[in-house]
Design a protein around this motif. Structure first.
Motif, PDB file in Angstrom:
ATOM      1  N   GLY A   1      97.711  12.755  49.046  1.00 41.51           N
ATOM      2  CA  GLY A   1      98.352  14.008  48.662  1.00 41.51           C
ATOM      3  C   GLY A   1      99.829  13.951  48.365  1.00 41.51           C
ATOM      4  N   LYS A   2     100.382  12.769  48.102  1.00 40.42           N
ATOM      5  CA  LYS A   2     101.811  12.678  47.755  1.00 40.42           C
ATOM      6  C   LYS A   2     102.022  13.177  46.331  1.00 40.42           C
ATOM      7  N   ARG A   3     103.053  14.010  46.162  1.00 47.00           N
ATOM      8  CA  ARG A   3     103.385  14.505  44.819  1.00 47.00           C
ATOM      9  C   ARG A   3     103.992  13.351  44.035  1.00 47.00           C
ATOM     10  N   LEU A   4     103.338  12.999  42.934  1.00 46.34           N
ATOM     11  CA  LEU A   4     103.809  11.916  42.085  1.00 46.34           C
ATOM     12  C   LEU A   4     104.689  12.424  40.958  1.00 46.34           C
ATOM     13  N   LYS A   5     104.382  13.648  40.496  1.00 49.17           N
ATOM     14  CA  LYS A   5     105.120  14.200  39.364  1.00 49.17           C
ATOM     15  C   LYS A   5     104.916  15.706  39.330  1.00 49.17           C
ATOM     16  N   ALA A   6     105.955  16.440  39.000  1.00 47.53           N
ATOM     17  CA  ALA A   6     105.826  17.877  38.778  1.00 47.53           C
ATOM     18  C   ALA A   6     105.280  18.096  37.371  1.00 47.53           C
ATOM     19  N   VAL A   7     104.335  19.013  37.246  1.00 45.35           N
ATOM     20  CA  VAL A   7     103.742  19.353  35.947  1.00 45.35           C
ATOM     21  C   VAL A   7     103.761  20.873  35.842  1.00 45.35           C
ATOM     22  N   PRO A   8     104.635  21.424  35.014  1.00 48.41           N
ATOM     23  CA  PRO A   8     104.823  22.880  34.976  1.00 48.41           C
ATOM     24  C   PRO A   8     103.772  23.645  34.170  1.00 48.41           C
ATOM     25  N   PHE A   9     102.608  23.877  34.788  1.00 49.37           N
ATOM     26  CA  PHE A   9     101.657  24.779  34.159  1.00 49.37           C
ATOM     27  C   PHE A   9     100.864  25.526  35.203  1.00 49.37           C
TER      28      PHE A   9
ATOM     29  N   SER B   1     103.040  23.149  40.772  1.00 51.33           N
ATOM     30  CA  SER B   1     101.979  22.374  40.132  1.00 51.33           C
ATOM     31  C   SER B   1     102.434  20.939  39.940  1.00 51.33           C
ATOM     32  N   GLY B   2     101.460  20.018  39.938  1.00 58.90           N
ATOM     33  CA  GLY B   2     101.839  18.633  39.740  1.00 58.90           C
ATOM     34  C   GLY B   2     100.684  17.673  39.809  1.00 58.90           C
TER      35      GLY B   2
END
Length: 169
Positions: free
Chosen positions: A93-101, A85-86
């Motif tokens: 579609g570049k992952r900017l930050k991981a968001v753990p939920f 998740s992020g």
């Protein structure tokens, strides 16, 4: 064309009358873009010009569950696992930050790095701080929005409350 995963979910939702959104979608904050569809089948449109927007692999491959726009150029999405998740840039579609939920549904708010979710026990809706990956406010009534530090929500008696987030008065 429906995938096997989509057809299976459709069958389960129909059989057990589950409150699951089978066709996730989200509008950008300015209302000019829409991202719609599950998993690899996501498509996006520029609603002003009525033309498709190419959605890149980060959004289609990594975001398998719920998603919602954060403003006009970012999307928060739930991956197959919590670690996937992020926050992703839109549309590249570049992952900017991981968001753990791993919430089952997400809805955009009018402004800010928050989303709404109905996956909060004993409440109709909750406001999720995306950076902290946690619920910060919950309501028994289903209506809620957030704009620039201000929370708007309906009370169970039908009254409407407008207040600064975190203000206890």
């Amino acid at each position: 064309e429906p995938t096997f995963e989509f057809a299976t979910k459709l069958n389960l939702v129909t059989m057990f009358n589950l409150p699951i959104d089978l066709m996730p979608a989200s509008f950008s904050a300015d209302g000019n873009s829409i991202l719609i569809g599950p998993s690899l089948s996501k498509i996006a449109f520029d609603l002003r010009s009525r033309t498709p927007i190419k959605v890149s692999k980060g959004l289609t491959d990594d975001v398998k569950g719920a998603y919602a726009f954060l403003g006009n150029d970012r999307v928060v999405g739930v991956g197959r696992s919590i670690g996937d998740s992020g926050i992703f840039s839109f549309p590249d579609g570049k992952r900017l930050k991981a968001v753990p939920f791993g919430l089952e549904d997400l809805e955009s708010v009018s402004n800010g790095d928050f989303v709404l979710s109905h996956n909060i026990k004993d409440y109709a809706v909750g406001l999720v701080d995306v950076d902290a990956a946690k619920f910060v406010v919950a309501s028994k009534a289903r209506s809620m929005d957030f704009w620039d530090g201000t929370l708007l929500n309906e009370n169970v008696d039908g009254s409407v409350v407008l207040h600064k987030l975190g203000d206890k008065t």
